[in-house]
Write an enzyme that holds these catalytic residues in place. Structure first.
Site, PDB file in Angstrom:
ATOM      1  N   GLY A 164       0.826  -1.205   0.000  1.00 40.57           N
ATOM      2  CA  GLY A 164       0.000   0.000   0.000  1.00 40.57           C
ATOM      3  C   GLY A 164       0.853   1.244   0.000  1.00 40.57           C
ATOM      4  O   GLY A 164       2.019   1.224   0.400  1.00 40.57           O
ATOM      5  N   THR A 165       0.247   2.357  -0.415  1.00 41.22           N
ATOM      6  CA  THR A 165       0.948   3.629  -0.496  1.00 41.22           C
ATOM      7  C   THR A 165      -0.057   4.726  -0.794  1.00 41.22           C
ATOM      8  O   THR A 165      -1.258   4.471  -0.944  1.00 41.22           O
ATOM      9  CB  THR A 165       2.024   3.592  -1.596  1.00 41.22           C
ATOM     10  N   THR A 166       0.424   5.964  -0.886  1.00 39.10           N
ATOM     11  CA  THR A 166      -0.399   7.091  -1.332  1.00 39.10           C
ATOM     12  C   THR A 166       0.441   7.943  -2.273  1.00 39.10           C
ATOM     13  O   THR A 166       1.532   8.381  -1.907  1.00 39.10           O
ATOM     14  CB  THR A 166      -0.864   7.951  -0.148  1.00 39.10           C
ATOM     15  N   ASP A 198       3.965   9.264  -0.065  1.00 36.08           N
ATOM     16  CA  ASP A 198       4.472   8.937   1.261  1.00 36.08           C
ATOM     17  C   ASP A 198       5.738   8.097   1.085  1.00 36.08           C
ATOM     18  O   ASP A 198       6.212   7.917  -0.048  1.00 36.08           O
ATOM     19  CB  ASP A 198       3.414   8.177   2.056  1.00 36.08           C
ATOM     20  N   LYS A 200       9.420   7.102  -3.441  1.00 34.51           N
ATOM     21  CA  LYS A 200       8.609   6.497  -4.494  1.00 34.51           C
ATOM     22  C   LYS A 200       8.474   7.383  -5.718  1.00 34.51           C
ATOM     23  O   LYS A 200       7.732   7.046  -6.645  1.00 34.51           O
ATOM     24  CB  LYS A 200       7.220   6.158  -3.942  1.00 34.51           C
TER      25      LYS A 200
END
Length: 266
Positions: free
Chosen positions: A67-69, A84, A100
């Protein structure tokens, strides 16, 4: 009568031999099938046993997810892209400070989400292809060309890859651009969000985004969005990486946790 008797006996003998041969073939095939099934069963059981033995106590039995944003937004002079820094594997955190935002070329950056290995592999391949493309053209590649390369790889291997890249950048023809490549599509949008944390901030970005925002407003917009996602999504966290891409180049900034905005009485 002698000829008839001999013919009858020959036919009976041939039929008996044919039936015996067929019976032997059926028995051999059945025996081989049983042996093959038994061997496969033993191999499968052994493989499962090895996997179980290699798995530490308390480890999840289901495949882990990541997961990430990530978010990107256009403004008049370029784009702002942010993410993030947390890399998660199920309930475990693999890396707290991963960047990222991966440069694909001079003024083209992509934001990674999904499987870290898949996303990084796509970014490396596209970066190499863009380098060759720029040599052939004798000039910097366009942002859409980079997004199209990501799209081609993502669509061709959509059954095998788990990755979503937002491609953003600046070129002299179309200036600041943001492209979404989820599932092999190629869509330009004024802003885009992705990753597991995006589901928590759609309401915010829809209400806070305004066409024609300035550079400073866009920076505040992406920082607020990622901060809100980090507060709700357990797979997002760490610091906020921000890249501002204009005709003069790419400027990278890191927002540490104590410098992030505060929301909901934190």
């Amino acid at each position: 009568r002698g000829m008839q008797t001999a013919a009858t006996r020959g036919m009976q003998t041939a039929a008996t031999r044919g039936m015996q041969t067929a019976t032997r073939g059926m028995q051999t095939a059945a025996t081989r099938g049983m042996q093959t099934a038994a061997t496969r069963g033993m191999q499968t059981s052994a493989r499962r046993g090895m996997q179980t033995a290699a798995r530490p106590p308390g480890a999840p039995t289901t495949p882990v997810s990541t997961g990430t944003t990530i978010i990107a937004v256009e403004f008049d002079g370029g784009v702002v892209i942010a993410s993030d820094s947390r890399v998660s594997a199920g309930q475990a955190i693999g890396n707290r400070v991963m960047n990222k935002l991966i440069p694909l070329h001079g003024r083209i950056v992509c934001a990674l989400s999904g499987s870290a290995a898949d996303a990084q592999a796509i970014a490396d391949i596209v970066s190499y292809q863009l380098e060759l493309h720029s040599v052939e053209l004798g000039q910097a590649p366009r942002v859409r060309a980079a997004a199209a390369m990501v799209q081609n790889i993502t669509y061709k291997h959509k059954e095998d890859l788990l990755a979503h890249l937002i491609v953003a950048g600046w070129d002299p023809r179309h200036r600041g651009q943001v492209y979404v490549t989820l599932g092999g599509m190629l869509v330009r949008q004024p802003f885009a969000v992705g990753g597991s944390g995006s589901v928590y901030i759609y309401g915010y970005v829809d209400s806070a985004f305004k066409p024609g925002m300035s550079r400073a407003e866009c920076v505040k917009f992406v920082i607020n969005a990622v901060t809100l996602a980090m507060g709700r999504d357990g797979s997002s966290g760490g610091v906020v990486h921000v890249a501002i891409i204009t005709d003069s180049g790419t400027e990278y900034t890191i927002i540490l946790p104590h410098d992030l905005p505060q929301f909901h009485c934190e």
